[in-house]
Enzyme design. Structure first.
Site, PDB file in Angstrom:
ATOM      1  N   TYR A 238       0.889  -1.161   0.000  1.00 60.54           N
ATOM      2  CA  TYR A 238       0.000   0.000   0.000  1.00 60.54           C
ATOM      3  C   TYR A 238       0.923   1.206   0.000  1.00 60.54           C
ATOM      4  O   TYR A 238       1.523   1.541   1.018  1.00 60.54           O
ATOM      5  CB  TYR A 238      -0.898  -0.004   1.232  1.00 60.54           C
ATOM      6  CG  TYR A 238      -1.936  -1.097   1.240  1.00 60.54           C
ATOM      7  CD1 TYR A 238      -3.242  -0.841   0.848  1.00 60.54           C
ATOM      8  CD2 TYR A 238      -1.615  -2.395   1.645  1.00 60.54           C
ATOM      9  CE1 TYR A 238      -4.212  -1.844   0.857  1.00 60.54           C
ATOM     10  CE2 TYR A 238      -2.572  -3.399   1.657  1.00 60.54           C
ATOM     11  CZ  TYR A 238      -3.851  -3.118   1.269  1.00 60.54           C
ATOM     12  OH  TYR A 238      -4.805  -4.109   1.278  1.00 60.54           O
ATOM     13  N   CYS A 239       1.074   1.843  -1.149  1.00 63.15           N
ATOM     14  CA  CYS A 239       1.964   2.986  -1.321  1.00 63.15           C
ATOM     15  C   CYS A 239       1.116   4.245  -1.102  1.00 63.15           C
ATOM     16  O   CYS A 239       0.252   4.572  -1.922  1.00 63.15           O
ATOM     17  CB  CYS A 239       2.564   2.954  -2.723  1.00 63.15           C
ATOM     18  SG  CYS A 239       3.804   4.211  -3.000  1.00 63.15           S
ATOM     19  N   ILE A 240       1.361   4.931   0.009  1.00 61.85           N
ATOM     20  CA  ILE A 240       0.444   5.965   0.483  1.00 61.85           C
ATOM     21  C   ILE A 240       1.133   7.330   0.550  1.00 61.85           C
ATOM     22  O   ILE A 240       2.283   7.434   0.960  1.00 61.85           O
ATOM     23  CB  ILE A 240      -0.094   5.585   1.887  1.00 61.85           C
ATOM     24  CG1 ILE A 240      -0.692   4.172   1.881  1.00 61.85           C
ATOM     25  CG2 ILE A 240      -1.104   6.603   2.390  1.00 61.85           C
ATOM     26  CD1 ILE A 240      -1.870   3.969   0.940  1.00 61.85           C
TER      27      ILE A 240
END
Length: 191
Positions: free
Chosen positions: A151-153
Protein backbone atom coordinates in the site's frame (compact mmCIF):
# COMPACT_ATOMS: atom_id res chain seq x y z
CA UNK A 1 -65.24 -14.13 6.30
CA UNK A 2 -65.50 -10.64 4.87
CA UNK A 3 -65.10 -9.13 8.38
CA UNK A 4 -61.93 -11.18 9.01
CA UNK A 5 -60.45 -10.01 5.74
CA UNK A 6 -61.27 -6.38 6.60
CA UNK A 7 -59.65 -6.76 10.05
CA UNK A 8 -56.50 -8.18 8.44
CA UNK A 9 -56.38 -5.33 5.93
CA UNK A 10 -56.81 -2.75 8.68
CA UNK A 11 -54.09 -4.44 10.76
CA UNK A 12 -51.74 -4.53 7.76
CA UNK A 13 -52.44 -0.86 7.05
CA UNK A 14 -51.74 0.16 10.65
CA UNK A 15 -48.56 -1.93 10.78
CA UNK A 16 -47.30 -0.63 7.47
CA UNK A 17 -48.01 2.99 8.51
CA UNK A 18 -46.14 2.42 11.79
CA UNK A 19 -43.27 0.71 9.96
CA UNK A 20 -43.02 3.51 7.40
CA UNK A 21 -42.99 6.10 10.23
CA UNK A 22 -40.15 4.17 11.90
CA UNK A 23 -38.26 4.07 8.60
CA UNK A 24 -38.84 7.78 8.13
CA UNK A 25 -37.41 8.53 11.58
CA UNK A 26 -34.46 6.18 11.01
CA UNK A 27 -33.90 7.70 7.55
CA UNK A 28 -33.94 11.21 9.02
CA UNK A 29 -31.44 10.16 11.67
CA UNK A 30 -29.20 8.55 9.06
CA UNK A 31 -29.47 11.68 6.89
CA UNK A 32 -28.60 13.84 9.89
CA UNK A 33 -25.53 11.73 10.64
CA UNK A 34 -24.44 11.89 7.00
CA UNK A 35 -24.99 15.65 6.89
CA UNK A 36 -23.08 16.12 10.15
CA UNK A 37 -20.19 14.01 8.83
CA UNK A 38 -20.17 15.98 5.56
CA UNK A 39 -20.04 19.25 7.51
CA UNK A 40 -17.23 17.93 9.72
CA UNK A 41 -15.32 16.67 6.68
CA UNK A 42 -15.82 20.02 4.93
CA UNK A 43 -14.42 21.78 7.98
CA UNK A 44 -11.43 19.41 7.98
CA UNK A 45 -10.92 19.90 4.23
CA UNK A 46 -10.82 23.67 4.82
CA UNK A 47 -7.83 23.11 7.19
CA UNK A 48 -5.76 21.18 4.62
CA UNK A 49 -2.53 22.60 3.26
CA UNK A 50 -2.28 23.20 -0.47
CA UNK A 51 -0.42 19.89 -0.93
CA UNK A 52 -2.82 17.93 1.28
CA UNK A 53 -5.76 19.31 -0.69
CA UNK A 54 -4.12 18.52 -4.05
CA UNK A 55 -3.37 14.94 -3.00
CA UNK A 56 -6.64 14.09 -1.21
CA UNK A 57 -9.11 15.94 -3.43
CA UNK A 58 -7.43 15.92 -6.87
CA UNK A 59 -5.65 12.55 -6.69
CA UNK A 60 -2.26 14.23 -6.71
CA UNK A 61 1.04 12.68 -5.64
CA UNK A 62 3.56 14.22 -3.29
CA UNK A 63 7.29 14.03 -4.04
CA UNK A 64 9.07 10.85 -2.93
CA UNK A 65 11.56 11.16 -0.06
CA UNK A 66 10.27 14.70 0.58
CA UNK A 67 7.21 13.92 2.63
CA UNK A 68 6.43 13.68 6.31
CA UNK A 69 6.17 9.94 6.98
CA UNK A 70 8.24 8.07 4.38
CA UNK A 71 10.96 7.31 6.97
CA UNK A 72 8.93 7.55 10.19
CA UNK A 73 9.90 4.65 12.45
CA UNK A 74 7.82 5.53 15.53
CA UNK A 75 5.12 3.20 16.86
CA UNK A 76 1.60 4.43 16.19
CA UNK A 77 -1.26 4.47 13.73
CA UNK A 78 -1.91 6.46 10.58
CA UNK A 79 -5.42 7.90 10.22
CA UNK A 80 -7.31 9.56 7.37
CA UNK A 81 -6.34 13.24 7.57
CA UNK A 82 -9.97 14.28 6.95
CA UNK A 83 -12.17 11.76 8.80
CA UNK A 84 -9.68 10.57 11.43
CA UNK A 85 -10.54 6.92 10.67
CA UNK A 86 -7.65 4.54 11.41
CA UNK A 87 -6.12 3.14 8.22
CA UNK A 88 -2.61 1.80 8.85
CA UNK A 89 -0.34 0.78 11.71
CA UNK A 90 3.40 1.21 12.07
CA UNK A 91 3.71 -2.52 12.71
CA UNK A 92 2.64 -3.07 9.08
CA UNK A 93 4.96 -0.39 7.68
CA UNK A 94 8.13 -1.29 5.79
CA UNK A 95 10.84 0.46 3.78
CA UNK A 96 9.94 -0.14 0.14
CA UNK A 97 12.71 2.12 -1.15
CA UNK A 98 10.13 4.21 -3.03
CA UNK A 99 10.19 7.30 -0.81
CA UNK A 100 6.54 7.00 0.24
CA UNK A 101 5.09 5.35 3.34
CA UNK A 102 4.45 1.71 2.47
CA UNK A 103 2.39 -0.85 4.37
CA UNK A 104 1.77 -4.54 3.72
CA UNK A 105 -1.62 -4.52 5.47
CA UNK A 106 -4.46 -2.20 6.49
CA UNK A 107 -6.06 -2.00 9.93
CA UNK A 108 -9.59 -2.42 8.57
CA UNK A 109 -10.20 -3.43 4.96
CA UNK A 110 -13.63 -1.69 5.07
CA UNK A 111 -11.98 1.73 5.50
CA UNK A 112 -10.28 1.53 2.07
CA UNK A 113 -11.96 1.71 -1.35
CA UNK A 114 -10.13 0.21 -4.31
CA UNK A 115 -10.68 1.33 -7.88
CA UNK A 116 -8.90 0.75 -11.19
CA UNK A 117 -6.81 3.71 -12.37
CA UNK A 118 -5.31 4.19 -15.87
CA UNK A 119 -4.26 7.83 -15.39
CA UNK A 120 -0.59 7.28 -16.24
CA UNK A 121 -1.11 4.83 -19.09
CA UNK A 122 -1.21 1.50 -17.30
CA UNK A 123 -3.52 -0.24 -14.88
CA UNK A 124 -3.07 0.54 -11.18
CA UNK A 125 -5.31 0.09 -8.15
CA UNK A 126 -6.16 3.47 -6.65
CA UNK A 127 -6.87 3.62 -2.91
CA UNK A 128 -9.35 6.03 -1.36
CA UNK A 129 -10.69 6.41 2.14
CA UNK A 130 -14.17 4.92 2.45
CA UNK A 131 -15.24 7.56 4.96
CA UNK A 132 -13.98 10.81 3.37
CA UNK A 133 -13.30 9.68 -0.21
CA UNK A 134 -9.79 11.16 0.08
CA UNK A 135 -7.21 9.83 -2.37
CA UNK A 136 -4.60 7.87 -0.40
CA UNK A 137 -2.30 6.28 -2.98
CA UNK A 138 -2.04 2.97 -4.84
CA UNK A 139 -1.83 -0.76 -4.19
CA UNK A 140 0.86 -2.93 -5.77
CA UNK A 141 1.58 -6.66 -5.62
CA UNK A 142 5.28 -6.34 -4.82
CA UNK A 143 5.19 -6.14 -1.04
CA UNK A 144 6.70 -8.42 1.61
CA UNK A 145 5.17 -11.51 3.16
CA UNK A 146 2.71 -12.34 4.57
CA UNK A 147 0.46 -10.44 2.11
CA UNK A 148 2.74 -9.68 -0.84
CA UNK A 149 1.01 -6.30 -1.09
CA UNK A 150 2.39 -2.78 -0.95
CA UNK A 151 0.00 0.00 0.00
CA UNK A 152 1.96 2.99 -1.32
CA UNK A 153 0.44 5.97 0.48
CA UNK A 154 0.89 9.73 0.34
CA UNK A 155 1.89 11.23 3.69
CA UNK A 156 -0.33 14.19 2.80
CA UNK A 157 -3.38 11.90 3.15
CA UNK A 158 -2.45 10.82 6.66
CA UNK A 159 -2.13 12.03 10.22
CA UNK A 160 0.14 10.03 12.51
CA UNK A 161 -0.93 9.24 16.08
CA UNK A 162 1.97 8.12 18.28
CA UNK A 163 1.43 5.01 20.38
CA UNK A 164 1.88 7.10 23.54
CA UNK A 165 -0.99 9.39 22.42
CA UNK A 166 -3.53 6.72 21.45
CA UNK A 167 -5.51 7.05 24.72
CA UNK A 168 -5.39 10.84 24.72
CA UNK A 169 -6.55 11.11 21.09
CA UNK A 170 -9.37 8.55 21.42
CA UNK A 171 -7.71 5.58 19.71
CA UNK A 172 -7.23 3.26 22.73
CA UNK A 173 -8.96 0.42 20.88
CA UNK A 174 -5.93 0.16 18.58
CA UNK A 175 -3.34 -0.57 21.29
CA UNK A 176 -3.94 -4.28 20.71
CA UNK A 177 -2.02 -4.00 17.44
CA UNK A 178 1.19 -3.34 19.33
CA UNK A 179 0.63 -6.03 21.92
CA UNK A 180 0.31 -8.66 19.22
CA UNK A 181 3.00 -7.24 16.90
CA UNK A 182 2.47 -10.26 14.66
CA UNK A 183 3.29 -10.57 10.98
CA UNK A 184 5.93 -7.81 10.94
CA UNK A 185 8.08 -8.64 7.92
CA UNK A 186 11.78 -9.19 8.48
CA UNK A 187 13.77 -6.52 6.69
CA UNK A 188 17.44 -5.62 6.92
CA UNK A 189 16.40 -2.86 9.34
CA UNK A 190 14.69 -5.22 11.80
CA UNK A 191 17.04 -8.24 11.63
Amino acid sequence: MHKRLMKKLILISVLSLTFSQELKVEGEMTSTVILNNQKEYKMEKDKLTKLQYEVTQNCGTEPPFENEYWDNKQDGIYVDIISGKPLFSSIHKFDSGTGWPSFFEVINENEIKKDVDYKIGYKRVELKSSSSNAHLGHLFNDGPNPTGQRYCINSASLRFIKYEELDEKGYSDYKYLFQQNLNKPQTEETK
